[in-house]
Design a protein around this motif. Structure first.
Motif, PDB file in Angstrom:
ATOM      1  N   GLU A  91     -10.553  11.711  30.743  1.00  0.00           N
ATOM      2  CA  GLU A  91     -10.334  12.782  31.077  1.00  0.00           C
ATOM      3  C   GLU A  91     -10.041  13.048  32.618  1.00  0.00           C
ATOM      4  N   ALA A  92     -10.471  12.036  33.594  1.00  0.00           N
ATOM      5  CA  ALA A  92     -10.653  12.234  35.169  1.00  0.00           C
ATOM      6  C   ALA A  92     -10.060  11.351  36.192  1.00  0.00           C
ATOM      7  N   ILE A  93      -9.492  11.513  37.165  1.00  0.00           N
ATOM      8  CA  ILE A  93      -9.522  10.082  38.029  1.00  0.00           C
ATOM      9  C   ILE A  93      -9.984  10.987  39.353  1.00  0.00           C
ATOM     10  N   ILE A  94     -10.554   9.702  40.183  1.00  0.00           N
ATOM     11  CA  ILE A  94     -10.960  10.869  41.513  1.00  0.00           C
ATOM     12  C   ILE A  94     -10.493   9.969  42.836  1.00  0.00           C
ATOM     13  N   LEU A  95      -9.976  10.900  43.558  1.00  0.00           N
ATOM     14  CA  LEU A  95      -9.393  10.810  44.656  1.00  0.00           C
ATOM     15  C   LEU A  95     -10.137  10.354  45.903  1.00  0.00           C
ATOM     16  N   VAL A 142      -6.199  16.222  53.855  1.00  0.00           N
ATOM     17  CA  VAL A 142      -4.401  16.219  54.048  1.00  0.00           C
ATOM     18  C   VAL A 142      -3.832  15.576  53.043  1.00  0.00           C
ATOM     19  N   ARG A 143      -4.405  13.892  53.195  1.00  0.00           N
ATOM     20  CA  ARG A 143      -4.065  12.773  52.368  1.00  0.00           C
ATOM     21  C   ARG A 143      -4.672  13.474  50.962  1.00  0.00           C
ATOM     22  N   ARG A 144      -5.568  13.409  50.266  1.00  0.00           N
ATOM     23  CA  ARG A 144      -6.025  13.541  49.350  1.00  0.00           C
ATOM     24  C   ARG A 144      -5.537  15.098  48.798  1.00  0.00           C
ATOM     25  N   GLU A 145      -4.654  15.871  49.157  1.00  0.00           N
ATOM     26  CA  GLU A 145      -4.172  17.052  48.335  1.00  0.00           C
ATOM     27  C   GLU A 145      -2.198  16.448  48.628  1.00  0.00           C
ATOM     28  N   VAL A 146      -1.807  15.707  49.309  1.00  0.00           N
ATOM     29  CA  VAL A 146      -0.764  14.669  48.739  1.00  0.00           C
ATOM     30  C   VAL A 146      -1.174  13.838  47.447  1.00  0.00           C
ATOM     31  N   ALA A 147      -2.062  12.947  47.329  1.00  0.00           N
ATOM     32  CA  ALA A 147      -2.135  11.995  46.616  1.00  0.00           C
ATOM     33  C   ALA A 147      -2.642  12.988  45.099  1.00  0.00           C
ATOM     34  N   ARG A 187     -20.019  44.042  58.633  1.00  0.00           N
ATOM     35  CA  ARG A 187     -18.684  44.564  58.564  1.00  0.00           C
ATOM     36  C   ARG A 187     -17.701  43.154  58.188  1.00  0.00           C
ATOM     37  N   ILE A 188     -18.492  42.460  58.125  1.00  0.00           N
ATOM     38  CA  ILE A 188     -17.657  40.675  58.235  1.00  0.00           C
ATOM     39  C   ILE A 188     -18.121  39.759  56.765  1.00  0.00           C
ATOM     40  N   GLY A 189     -17.526  39.990  55.534  1.00  0.00           N
ATOM     41  CA  GLY A 189     -17.796  39.498  54.033  1.00  0.00           C
ATOM     42  C   GLY A 189     -17.901  37.893  54.609  1.00  0.00           C
ATOM     43  N   THR A 190     -18.662  36.764  54.377  1.00  0.00           N
ATOM     44  CA  THR A 190     -18.538  35.757  54.941  1.00  0.00           C
ATOM     45  C   THR A 190     -18.318  34.935  53.431  1.00  0.00           C
ATOM     46  N   GLU A 191     -18.222  34.075  53.606  1.00  0.00           N
ATOM     47  CA  GLU A 191     -18.395  32.791  52.138  1.00  0.00           C
ATOM     48  C   GLU A 191     -18.657  31.397  53.565  1.00  0.00           C
ATOM     49  N   GLU A 192     -19.659  31.276  51.508  1.00  0.00           N
ATOM     50  CA  GLU A 192     -20.011  29.613  52.324  1.00  0.00           C
ATOM     51  C   GLU A 192     -19.133  28.220  52.314  1.00  0.00           C
ATOM     52  N   ALA A 193     -19.167  27.840  53.105  1.00  0.00           N
ATOM     53  CA  ALA A 193     -18.376  26.698  53.313  1.00  0.00           C
ATOM     54  C   ALA A 193     -18.437  25.377  52.287  1.00  0.00           C
ATOM     55  N   VAL A 194     -17.307  25.068  51.709  1.00  0.00           N
ATOM     56  CA  VAL A 194     -17.595  23.834  50.371  1.00  0.00           C
ATOM     57  C   VAL A 194     -16.983  22.792  50.902  1.00  0.00           C
ATOM     58  N   GLU A 195     -17.760  21.622  51.319  1.00  0.00           N
ATOM     59  CA  GLU A 195     -16.297  21.043  51.783  1.00  0.00           C
ATOM     60  C   GLU A 195     -16.574  19.468  51.403  1.00  0.00           C
ATOM     61  N   ASN A 196     -15.843  18.495  50.730  1.00  0.00           N
ATOM     62  CA  ASN A 196     -15.772  17.396  50.234  1.00  0.00           C
ATOM     63  C   ASN A 196     -15.087  16.142  50.526  1.00  0.00           C
ATOM     64  N   CYS A 197     -15.603  15.267  50.569  1.00  0.00           N
ATOM     65  CA  CYS A 197     -14.382  13.574  50.809  1.00  0.00           C
ATOM     66  C   CYS A 197     -13.551  12.984  49.345  1.00  0.00           C
ATOM     67  N   VAL A 198     -14.050  14.090  48.026  1.00  0.00           N
ATOM     68  CA  VAL A 198     -13.600  13.658  46.978  1.00  0.00           C
ATOM     69  C   VAL A 198     -12.712  14.668  45.885  1.00  0.00           C
ATOM     70  N   SER A 199     -11.950  14.475  45.631  1.00  0.00           N
ATOM     71  CA  SER A 199     -11.193  14.815  44.655  1.00  0.00           C
ATOM     72  C   SER A 199     -10.526  14.670  43.358  1.00  0.00           C
ATOM     73  N   VAL A 200     -10.953  15.776  42.108  1.00  0.00           N
ATOM     74  CA  VAL A 200     -11.471  15.151  40.683  1.00  0.00           C
ATOM     75  C   VAL A 200      -9.874  15.597  40.169  1.00  0.00           C
ATOM     76  N   PHE A 201      -9.527  14.603  39.742  1.00  0.00           N
ATOM     77  CA  PHE A 201      -7.277  14.826  39.004  1.00  0.00           C
ATOM     78  C   PHE A 201      -7.365  15.124  37.610  1.00  0.00           C
ATOM     79  N   ASN A 202      -7.517  16.127  36.876  1.00  0.00           N
ATOM     80  CA  ASN A 202      -7.971  16.345  35.267  1.00  0.00           C
ATOM     81  C   ASN A 202      -6.841  15.280  34.830  1.00  0.00           C
ATOM     82  N   LEU A 203      -6.796  14.946  33.682  1.00  0.00           N
ATOM     83  CA  LEU A 203      -5.845  14.445  32.743  1.00  0.00           C
ATOM     84  C   LEU A 203      -6.164  15.276  31.726  1.00  0.00           C
ATOM     85  N   GLU A 204      -4.988  14.280  30.750  1.00  0.00           N
ATOM     86  CA  GLU A 204      -5.137  15.807  29.393  1.00  0.00           C
ATOM     87  C   GLU A 204      -5.382  14.718  28.078  1.00  0.00           C
TER      88      GLU A 204
END
Length: 522
Positions: free
Chosen positions: A251-255, A261-266, A200-217
């Motif tokens: 057209e990308a920068i890696i954080l 939390v820090r990654r999201e702030v950056a 009865r509970i729909g679940t999702e696979e957890a994906v957690e990284n230590c890297v975020s990609v910031f896309n540029l024009e």
């Protein structure tokens, strides 16, 4: 003689003329006086007439005013008479109602007295019949004793012993059958409840990284982000604690940072800076401060939305803030907020299947990993289950919820039925394929330990573990740490890491001491 006569005649003529003039003047004056008298009489007559008219008008006005006042007075009197009549009518109605109530009460009292007398008569008859029945019962017992040769007590004792043996045999047979049936069905029913709950509970696979990609024009923005001699990117890394990797990726920068939390702030700060176009160290620090406040507000909103979605009410604001911070935490690679929501839903469904309180179970399921969320208080070497239980007790949660939080890893004894439900649902959520990764959690813990070691030294303002844990960047206060002390501090931190930690490869310790002179032109 002639001249004399002429003079005399002239004088006489003058005298006669003067006399005639005086007479005529006197006649004219008499006429004037008469005319004045006539005018005076006319004025007096007119004044008298006008006075009479004014007097008549005033009398008429007075009569009209009197009639008006009289009419108003009559209206007031009529109104008062009407009110008095209405009050008298209400009083008569109340009196009639009271009379009716008294009559009704009198009838009820008479009926009650009649029923009491009837009941007393029936009680008297019943007591007489009961006395006769007891007399007949004693007589029959005496006859039975004579016939059987046993007293009433002996017969009662034999009958009870016989019934005890029969009841014991039947009870043992029933218990044995029940236990065998329970053994056959208990495991099947438990498995059925767990399977139904999971389905009865729909679940999702957890994906957690230590890297975020910031896309540029365009790649032209990379140069502005780096700044002259790299001052912009250094200021951004120092303000956020995130390593910013600018490479050949188009057209990308890696954080890169283990703290989401820090990654999201950056990421948000970079987005605002690129959108605004003004990128320099002072602007970077201002944007980072505003973004950190925005993230704190978003954390509270996420906590509120989560408890509303799950139907949980009355949660303390500090616990709501901790629930929101779960969004930026992971447990063995599994997002902590998604894991806690999943456990809460599983607990609610399973509690409903077992006939328990689903809301209380949801509450315990949501808060079971609250001890994994860092807080402003000093961190202690306490298991997260016990720490979460202490937090729940501090903020007024019920004993059932606190016990379920503290006992879901068997650190304390389970005292309620909700506790094993939370433990089972926690295992169900974490045991799904791909839900958790043990290596990532230990890696993140190692990065946290690196930063904690740096904060253990005096004068350290900020500390960031970057380069996947291969570098520790320490920012010190220039007033407290000199240049020579900064070099000494770098050596001491590296020795402390080498002594207290186990890690692969090498760890580079960089101590940054920055001096600023700020003035304001007015």
């Amino acid at each position: 003689m002639d001249y004399t006569f002429i003079i005399i005649a002239a004088v006489v003529g003058l005298a006669i003329g003067f006399a005639i003039a005086k007479f005529m003047e006197k006649g004219k004056a008499s006429k004037t006086i008469a005319n004045a008298k006539r005018e005076a009489d006319s004025i007096l007559k007119n004044a008298k007439t006008e006075g009479e008219n004014i007097k008549k008008d005033k009398i008429f006005q007075a009569k009209e005013k009197f009639l008006e006042l009289k009419a108003e007075h009559e209206k007031v009197i009529i109104g008062k008479d009407k009110k008095i009549n209405e009050a008298e009518k209400r009083a008569r109605d109340k009196e009639s109602q009271v009379s009716n109530e008294l009559a009704k009460s009198k009838r009820l009292n008479e009926q009650l007295e009649s029923k009491i007398k009837n009941a007393e008569h029936r009680i008297e008859v019943f007591e007489k019949k009961q006395a006769e029945l007891e007399k007949l019962h004693k007589h029959q017992v005496q006859q039975l004793e004579v016939i059987s040769g046993l007293s009433a007590e002996d017969a009662k004792t034999q009958l009870m012993e016989s019934l005890k043996e029969t009841a014991r045999t039947d009870a043992m047979s029933f218990i044995q059958n029940t236990v065998e049936e329970a053994k056959l069905t208990a495991e099947q029913e438990a498995r059925k409840i767990v399977i139904n709950t999971i389905q009865r509970i729909g679940t999702e696979e957890a994906v957690e990284n230590c890297v975020s990609v910031f896309n540029l024009e365009s790649d032209d923005v990379k140069g502005r982000i780096i700044g002259r001699e790299g001052r912009n990117i250094r200021a951004l890394e120092a303000a956020t604690g995130v390593e910013i990797i600018v490479d050949d990726t188009p057209e990308a920068i890696i954080l890169s940072c283990f703290d989401s939390v820090r990654r999201e702030v950056a990421r948000l700060s970079l987005h605002k800076l690129v959108t605004d176009g003004r990128i320099h160290p002072a602007r970077i620090e201002e944007i980072v401060r505003k973004t950190e406040k925005q993230i704190e507000q978003e954390i509270v909103e996420v906590g509120k939305r989560t408890v509303i979605d799950l139907g949980i009410h009355g949660l303390h604001p500090e616990l709501i803030r901790s629930v929101g911070r779960m969004k930026y935490r992971s447990s063995y690679g599994q997002n902590l907020l998604q894991h806690s929501r999943e456990v809460a839903k599983l607990c609610g469904v399973m509690a409903a299947e077992l006939g328990l309180n689903p809301k209380l179970a949801k509450r315990a399921g949501l808060l079971h990993d609250i001890g994994k969320v860092p807080n402003t208080e000093a961190e202690v070497e306490t298991p997260h289950a016990i720490l979460g239980m202490q937090w729940a007790e501090k903020f007024g949660e019920k004993p059932d919820v606190c016990n379920a939080i503290g006992a879901h890893h068997d650190e304390i004894e389970m005292k309620t039925l909700i506790s094993p439900i939370v433990q089972v649902c926690d295992a169900i959520s974490g045991a799904r394929p791909g839900a958790r990764r043990q290596v990532l959690d230990s890696y993140i813990q190692r990065l946290k330990d690196l930063e904690d070691i740096a904060f253990g030294f005096g004068g350290v303002q900020k500390a960031y573990a970057i380069q996947a844990g291969r570098e520790l960047r320490v920012i010190v206060e220039s007033e407290k740490v000199s240049d020579d002390k900064a070099a000494e501090l770098s050596f001491e931190i590296s020795q402390k890491i080498q002594t207290d930690m186990t890690y692969p490869g090498q760890v580079k310790v960089t101590v940054i001491r920055e001096t600023r002179a700020v003035n304001v032109a007015k």
